[in-house]
Design an enzyme around this catalytic site. Structure first.
Site, PDB file in Angstrom:
ATOM      1  N   CYS A  39       0.853  -1.188   0.000  1.00 25.05           N
ATOM      2  CA  CYS A  39       0.000   0.000   0.000  1.00 25.05           C
ATOM      3  C   CYS A  39       0.888   1.236   0.000  1.00 25.05           C
ATOM      4  O   CYS A  39       1.861   1.303   0.754  1.00 25.05           O
ATOM      5  CB  CYS A  39      -0.896  -0.008   1.237  1.00 25.05           C
ATOM      6  SG  CYS A  39      -2.005   1.407   1.351  1.00 25.05           S
ATOM      7  N   GLU A  72      -8.855  -1.154  -2.206  1.00 27.07           N
ATOM      8  CA  GLU A  72      -9.114   0.279  -2.408  1.00 27.07           C
ATOM      9  C   GLU A  72     -10.366   0.733  -1.665  1.00 27.07           C
ATOM     10  O   GLU A  72     -10.373   1.804  -1.042  1.00 27.07           O
ATOM     11  CB  GLU A  72      -9.242   0.585  -3.896  1.00 27.07           C
ATOM     12  CG  GLU A  72      -7.979   0.360  -4.707  1.00 27.07           C
ATOM     13  CD  GLU A  72      -6.767   1.051  -4.118  1.00 27.07           C
ATOM     14  OE1 GLU A  72      -6.930   2.110  -3.490  1.00 27.07           O
ATOM     15  OE2 GLU A  72      -5.662   0.505  -4.243  1.00 27.07           O
ATOM     16  N   HIS A 130     -10.117   1.500   1.976  1.00 28.93           N
ATOM     17  CA  HIS A 130      -9.608   2.831   2.332  1.00 28.93           C
ATOM     18  C   HIS A 130     -10.756   3.803   2.611  1.00 28.93           C
ATOM     19  O   HIS A 130     -10.610   4.730   3.412  1.00 28.93           O
ATOM     20  CB  HIS A 130      -8.754   3.401   1.196  1.00 28.93           C
ATOM     21  CG  HIS A 130      -7.334   2.902   1.176  1.00 28.93           C
ATOM     22  ND1 HIS A 130      -6.458   3.142   2.186  1.00 28.93           N
ATOM     23  CD2 HIS A 130      -6.648   2.184   0.246  1.00 28.93           C
ATOM     24  CE1 HIS A 130      -5.272   2.593   1.894  1.00 28.93           C
ATOM     25  NE2 HIS A 130      -5.363   2.010   0.728  1.00 28.93           N
TER      26      HIS A 130
HETATM   27 NI    NI Z   1      -3.691   1.061  -0.125  1.00 28.43          NI
END
Ligand code: NI
Length: 216
Positions: free
Chosen positions: A127, A170, A173
């Site tokens: 990440c 994703e 997040h």
């Molecule tokens: Ni990430």
């Protein structure tokens, strides 16, 4: 509460944005839905996100990673990459013969992800907000996801394997979740520089770490 960009965004040019790192509060909060996916401010943010993602060699990027708490993600999965990753993580060691199609560079606004079944698999993720590390993360192997494009069109897709992994990473997040929080065996959270010690997956690791997944 819907997310609206501050006025200041009107006067900023296209830019490589600073990436938030683990520990910054923006990565731990639930991001707000975008009120109007087609607005010029959102378009500008997306252009900057894509430029930032390219500059960082990321596979994906979520708006909170550039300090904007809005529900927007971007990602790209090449067929070659997906084949390599999925081949590297299959427990029986067999590789799929066919290379899947590229998943085109995609921007999803207000995305939703749902698993298609209960099956999960471990795979390596990295990440951009957790630089220098990689870890094995359990993810659903098949998902359906939907979201809106910057043109206001709805996207609905089914994904499996690495593609599904990237989307789950994703979208996590947007809910304030980083991949280490999904890990079930922290002994596999290692420095990218130590990946060579595990030779059989070295190639996949190198690629995973260079790209964000992320993004994995
Ligand atoms: Ni990430």
């Amino acid at each position: 509460m819907l997310y609206r960009l501050p006025i200041a965004f009107h006067i900023t040019g296209m830019a490589i944005l600073k990436i938030a790192r683990m520990g910054h509060p923006v990565l731990n909060r639930v991001a707000a839905p975008v009120a109007d996916p087609t607005s010029p401010d959102i378009h500008r943010l997306i252009v900057d996100m894509l430029e930032t993602m390219e500059d960082a060699n990321g596979t994906g990027l979520a708006a909170p990673q550039v300090h904007v708490p809005a529900r927007i993600v971007a990602f790209f999965v090449s067929g070659a990459r997906a084949k390599r990753e999925d081949g590297a993580t299959r427990e029986d060691g067999a590789e799929e013969d066919a290379e899947p199609d590229d998943v085109p560079l995609s921007v999803l606004i207000n995305p939703e992800v749902e698993p298609l079944n209960d099956e999960m698999a471990l795979g390596w993720e990295a990440c951009l907000s957790v630089p220098g590390l990689v870890g094995q993360v359990p993810r659903y192997t098949a998902v359906r996801y939907r979201g809106w494009t910057p043109k206001g069109e709805e996207i609905v897709r089914e994904a499996k394997g690495f593609h599904a992994r990237v989307v789950q990473h994703e979208c996590d997040h947007l809910d304030g979740v980083l991949y280490p929080q999904r890990m079930t065996d922290l002994s596999t959270l290692i420095f990218t520089s130590e990946m060579g010690a595990q030779a059989d997956i070295e190639t996949a690791h190198t690629e995973t770490a260079r790209a964000e997944s992320e993004d994995p």
